[in-house]
Design an enzyme around this catalytic site. Structure first.
Site, short mmCIF file in Angstrom:
data_model
loop_
_atom_site.label_atom_id
_atom_site.label_comp_id
_atom_site.label_asym_id
_atom_site.label_seq_id
_atom_site.Cartn_x
_atom_site.Cartn_y
_atom_site.Cartn_z
N ASP A 191 24.71 92.08 17.75
CA ASP A 191 25.50 92.09 18.99
C ASP A 191 24.65 92.42 20.22
O ASP A 191 24.04 93.49 20.29
CB ASP A 191 26.62 93.13 18.92
CG ASP A 191 27.47 93.01 17.67
OD1 ASP A 191 28.69 92.89 17.81
OD2 ASP A 191 26.91 93.06 16.56
N GLU B 27 29.08 88.60 21.67
CA GLU B 27 30.44 88.94 22.06
C GLU B 27 30.54 90.18 22.97
O GLU B 27 31.62 90.44 23.49
CB GLU B 27 31.33 89.11 20.83
CG GLU B 27 31.13 90.38 20.07
CD GLU B 27 32.49 91.04 19.80
OE1 GLU B 27 33.52 90.38 19.92
OE2 GLU B 27 32.48 92.23 19.50
N ASN B 28 29.43 90.89 23.18
CA ASN B 28 29.41 91.99 24.14
C ASN B 28 28.42 91.75 25.27
O ASN B 28 28.04 92.67 25.98
CB ASN B 28 29.05 93.31 23.45
CG ASN B 28 30.02 93.71 22.36
OD1 ASN B 28 29.64 93.83 21.20
ND2 ASN B 28 31.28 93.89 22.70
N ASN C 16 35.71 90.02 18.00
CA ASN C 16 37.02 90.45 18.48
C ASN C 16 37.12 90.49 20.01
O ASN C 16 38.22 90.61 20.56
CB ASN C 16 37.37 91.83 17.91
CG ASN C 16 36.35 92.90 18.26
OD1 ASN C 16 35.17 92.77 17.91
ND2 ASN C 16 36.78 93.96 18.92
N HIS C 17 35.98 90.38 20.72
CA HIS C 17 36.01 90.32 22.18
C HIS C 17 35.90 88.88 22.71
O HIS C 17 35.57 88.67 23.88
CB HIS C 17 34.87 91.16 22.77
CG HIS C 17 35.07 92.64 22.63
ND1 HIS C 17 36.03 93.33 23.33
CD2 HIS C 17 34.43 93.55 21.85
CE1 HIS C 17 35.98 94.61 23.01
NE2 HIS C 17 35.02 94.77 22.10
N HIS D 9 31.97 89.53 11.25
CA HIS D 9 32.23 90.50 12.30
C HIS D 9 33.34 91.43 11.84
O HIS D 9 34.51 91.05 11.75
CB HIS D 9 32.65 89.76 13.58
CG HIS D 9 32.45 90.58 14.82
ND1 HIS D 9 31.22 90.77 15.39
CD2 HIS D 9 33.33 91.25 15.59
CE1 HIS D 9 31.35 91.51 16.48
NE2 HIS D 9 32.61 91.84 16.61
N HIS E 212 29.23 93.86 14.69
CA HIS E 212 30.33 94.65 15.23
C HIS E 212 30.06 96.15 15.21
O HIS E 212 30.46 96.85 16.13
CB HIS E 212 31.66 94.37 14.52
CG HIS E 212 32.81 95.17 15.06
ND1 HIS E 212 33.37 94.93 16.30
CD2 HIS E 212 33.50 96.22 14.54
CE1 HIS E 212 34.36 95.79 16.51
NE2 HIS E 212 34.45 96.58 15.46
N HIS F 25 27.22 97.74 15.46
CA HIS F 25 26.16 98.06 16.42
C HIS F 25 25.12 99.05 15.90
O HIS F 25 24.34 99.58 16.68
CB HIS F 25 26.75 98.60 17.74
CG HIS F 25 27.51 97.60 18.53
ND1 HIS F 25 27.65 97.67 19.90
CD2 HIS F 25 28.18 96.49 18.15
CE1 HIS F 25 28.39 96.66 20.34
NE2 HIS F 25 28.72 95.93 19.29
#
Length: 278
Positions: A8, A39-40, A67-68, A158, A183, A185
């Site tokens: 991520d 996604e982040n 999820n983001h 994820h 996810h 991290h």
């Protein structure tokens, strides 16, 4: 094949680190496929097309999500035109975008990249195992063995729970080149080639500032958790970023993994740099 995967990417620190280190990594490892979980990447919340295009310009082939996915609302209307931005495959039918992409890597080899969102401690989602199973039944690994298969399959898993990620790894063993978790991290030390030949790691870690709370400013997170104070929205830490991920080499005939090595470069963590096979 040589596959490079980045965990991520969190905010500008993560983006800058990945893009800055890409030339040296391409020179050292000469990857045939490079994938990043983005996604982040946009301020810690989702990704924009502009950021994805910066990754592509740096030599990254595919950006996966999680999820983001929809935190940047622009993506709802633009993801259909971006086949190399891959959202989770187990979103409900009719959701914009695609959960996997079949692309041509160097030398005309076919590569499948899948993104899936798990369910334990996450928001409710369609069955991730059934969704992945459908994709793998439609795309057999092992083009070198004839019969129209693909040369490599990478699955970005994820999810929050380590057990659920591990079960997905075993569920896909022998049917994918690499199953790697995102996810959490935090990079895990369990990189392994599973018994049937699939490379696996529970979490690749994040690309971002590790003087933080999983990439976000620690002061805000600390006030929220320790003193239960109302705070501003969490935002990415802005110090030097560490690039975390993994490197995999596969057998050209079967598509199965020969080795998996962790990758950590720059920033605060101890350095781990794989060498490509000669």
């Amino acid at each position: 094949m040589r596959i490079l995967f980045f965990g991520d990417v969190v905010g500008r620190a993560g983006r800058d680190a990945v893009i800055a280190h890409m030339p040296a990594l391409r020179e050292r490892l000469d990857p045939d496929l490079t994938v990043v979980n983005g996604e982040n990447a946009a301020g810690g919340y989702g990704v924009t097309v502009k950021i994805a295009e910066e990754f592509f310009a740096a030599g990254i082939d595919v950006v996966t999500l999680g999820n983001h996915t929809w935190d940047q609302k622009e993506l709802v209307g633009t993801i259909e035109q971006q086949p190399r931005i891959v959202r989770p495959v187990n979103y409900p039918e009719g959701t914009p975008g695609r959960g996997f992409v079949l692309l041509q890597a160097r030398g005309g080899r076919k590569v499948l990249v899948v993104n899936v969102l798990l369910r334990l401690f996450m928001e409710p989602m369609d069955d991730p195992f059934a969704a992945v199973d459908r994709v793998l039944k439609a795309h057999r690994l092992g083009a070198g063995q004839g019969g129209g298969g693909v040369d490599a399959i990478l699955i970005d898993v994820h999810g929050e729970a380590t057990s659920e990620k591990m079960i997905m790894g075993h569920f896909c063993d022998g049917r994918a080149s690499l199953v790697v978790g995102t996810h959490s991290h935090v990079p895990t030390a369990d990189h392994v080639v599973l018994p049937k030949g699939t490379a696996y790691q529970t979490d690749a870690g994040m690309c971002g500032d590790y003087d933080s709370a999983i990439g976000m400013k620690k002061e805000i997170a600390m006030a929220k958790m320790v003193r239960k104070l109302p705070t501003e929205r969490l935002s990415p830490a802005e110090g030097e970023g560490t690039v975390c991920g993994c490197y995999v080499e596969t057998d050209d005939r079967t598509g199965l993994a020969l080795r998996i090595e962790p990758l950590r470069i720059g920033g605060r963590l101890s350095q781990t740099m794989p060498e490509r096979a000669q």
